[in-house]
Scaffold this motif. Structure first.
Motif, PDB file in Angstrom:
ATOM      1  N   MET A   1       0.816  -1.200   0.000  1.00  8.37           N
ATOM      2  CA  MET A   1       0.000   0.000   0.000  1.00  8.37           C
ATOM      3  C   MET A   1       0.855   1.257   0.000  1.00  8.37           C
ATOM      4  N   GLY A   2       1.977   1.227   0.695  1.00  9.10           N
ATOM      5  CA  GLY A   2       2.836   2.400   0.729  1.00  9.10           C
ATOM      6  C   GLY A   2       2.199   3.555   1.475  1.00  9.10           C
ATOM      7  N   SER A   3       2.746   4.708   1.304  1.00 10.79           N
ATOM      8  CA  SER A   3       2.244   5.896   1.989  1.00 10.79           C
ATOM      9  C   SER A   3       0.915   6.324   1.404  1.00 10.79           C
ATOM     10  N   PRO A   4       0.095   6.929   2.247  1.00 10.19           N
ATOM     11  CA  PRO A   4      -1.131   7.465   1.680  1.00 10.19           C
ATOM     12  C   PRO A   4      -0.769   8.542   0.676  1.00 10.19           C
ATOM     13  N   ASN A   5      -1.541   8.564  -0.363  1.00 13.80           N
ATOM     14  CA  ASN A   5      -1.289   9.537  -1.391  1.00 13.80           C
ATOM     15  C   ASN A   5      -1.725  10.916  -0.899  1.00 13.80           C
ATOM     16  N   THR A   6      -0.890  11.908  -1.111  1.00 13.98           N
ATOM     17  CA  THR A   6      -1.299  13.254  -0.701  1.00 13.98           C
ATOM     18  C   THR A   6      -2.094  13.950  -1.802  1.00 13.98           C
ATOM     19  N   GLY A  39      -6.116   4.861   6.464  1.00 15.02           N
ATOM     20  CA  GLY A  39      -5.478   6.044   5.880  1.00 15.02           C
ATOM     21  C   GLY A  39      -6.118   6.478   4.571  1.00 15.02           C
TER      22      GLY A  39
END
Lengths: 109, 231
Positions: A1-6, A39
């Motif tokens: 998933m990685g970081s939430p997209n900004t 998230g």
């Protein structure tokens, strides 16, 4: 998933710049087979326009309706959707998961 | 959420600075924190450190009720020193896993657009290229050339950085010689111990595709807080 997209948040700034009233819904907890990870975010304006996702379509309708109230009152809400919950079934979260979604107003100042 | 919180997150991302938004779910109180703020929050400290490290947003129990920790880490990057055959297979895998990949190799015959389309290619010596790059906690570093002239100086820069993963291709014997050379350069054994070598999880990989898979698996394991195969 990685970081939430900004990217959702960056869109949110654009919506605020246009003078739109904006609420932000965020998945804060999941149990079982939740379709979107913690998230994930959904951006909503007072006309019911939305961007992003908190459940891949299962509960968006209910979240958007609650977001209207959040924008009107200025008070954040913590929502829970699950299989044991009659409403959850009605809104289609029949995939066997439970999610908690925090809905908050996005304030320009 | 206040507009200024969103603006701060945007500038943190531009600067590749890990951040988290804390929301006290009962009161709606909210604040943005960075790694250096964690020490001042002992009741959440360990959970916060882990959430940031593992890139995992979650609810923590605090003294004032549940706190949602929303982690905003910078995008992942991978720096590969050596435009070698294995790298050609590693690049698409890493790209699929959301890494922004940079290949560094001063040998232009290797580092060609034809061999590496759609990727950042840097044809400088790695110690020069890396000096400006800024290897950080969201960057994986791989030395794949087998050539001490290229790999060693690059490893020197990587070991002085906060890169979350440092790996070097080569057999145990090759690595033992590498360790001797790095020690001779004055690098501490503790620092050298950060190098994952032989690189990759031991899945019995044969050929460049499988070696790329084993490397990708090990980088993932380390990112997610599992041990990997070594050091």
């Amino acid at each position: 998933m990685g970081s939430p997209n900004t990217s959702i948040l960056s869109e949110a700034l654009g919506w605020l710049d246009e003078g739109r009233e904006v609420a932000l819904a965020t998945v804060v907890q999941t149990w079982g087979s939740a379709p979107q990870p913690v998230g994930s975010q959904l951006l909503i304006d007072s006309d019911g326009n939305f961007l992003g996702s908190v459940s891949g379509g299962c509960v968006e309708g209910a979240v958007i309706a609650e977001a209207g109230e959040v924008m009107a009152s200025g008070e954040a809400k913590l929502l829970e959707f699950g299989v044991e919950d009659e409403t959850a079934w009605q809104v289609g979260l029949a995939c066997g998961g439970t999610i908690r979604v925090y809905v908050e107003p996005l304030k320009a100042h | 959420m206040q507009r200024q919180v969103v603006e701060q997150l945007m500038s943190d991302r531009a600067e590749r600075r890990p951040a988290a938004v804390l929301t006290w779910l009962a009161s709606g109180e909210q604040r943005i924190i960075h790694a250096e703020d964690i020490a001042a929050m002992p009741e959440l400290g360990e959970g916060l450190t882990e959430a940031l490290r593992l890139d995992r947003s979650r609810v923590l129990e605090g003294a004032d009720g549940d706190v949602f920790v929303h982690v905003f880490n910078p995008p992942l990057r991978m720096v590969v020193v050596g435009a070698v055959h294995t790298a050609q297979f590693l690049v698409p895998m890493a790209t699929l896993a959301d890494y922004d990949v940079t290949i560094i190799d001063p040998r232009t015959a290797f580092a060609s657009e034809e061999r590496f389309p759609n990727v950042n290619l840097v044809t400088e010596w790695p110690d020069q290229a890396l000096a400006e790059f800024g290897l950080d906690t969201r960057t994986a570093f791989l030395a794949l050339t087998h050539d001490p002239k290229i790999d060693d100086p690059a490893l020197g820069v990587a070991l002085a950085s906060e890169a979350f993963y440092i790996g070097a291709l080569g057999s145990k014997r090759t690595h033992a010689k590498r360790v001797e050379r790095l020690v001779a350069q004055g690098i501490s054994e503790q620092a050298i111990g950060r190098i994952h070598a032989p690189i990759g999880l031991n899945i019995g990989a044969v050929g460049p595709v499988e070696i790329a898979m084993s490397i990708m698996a090990e980088v993932t394991a380390v990112l997610r807080g599992k041990s990997g195969s070594g050091p």
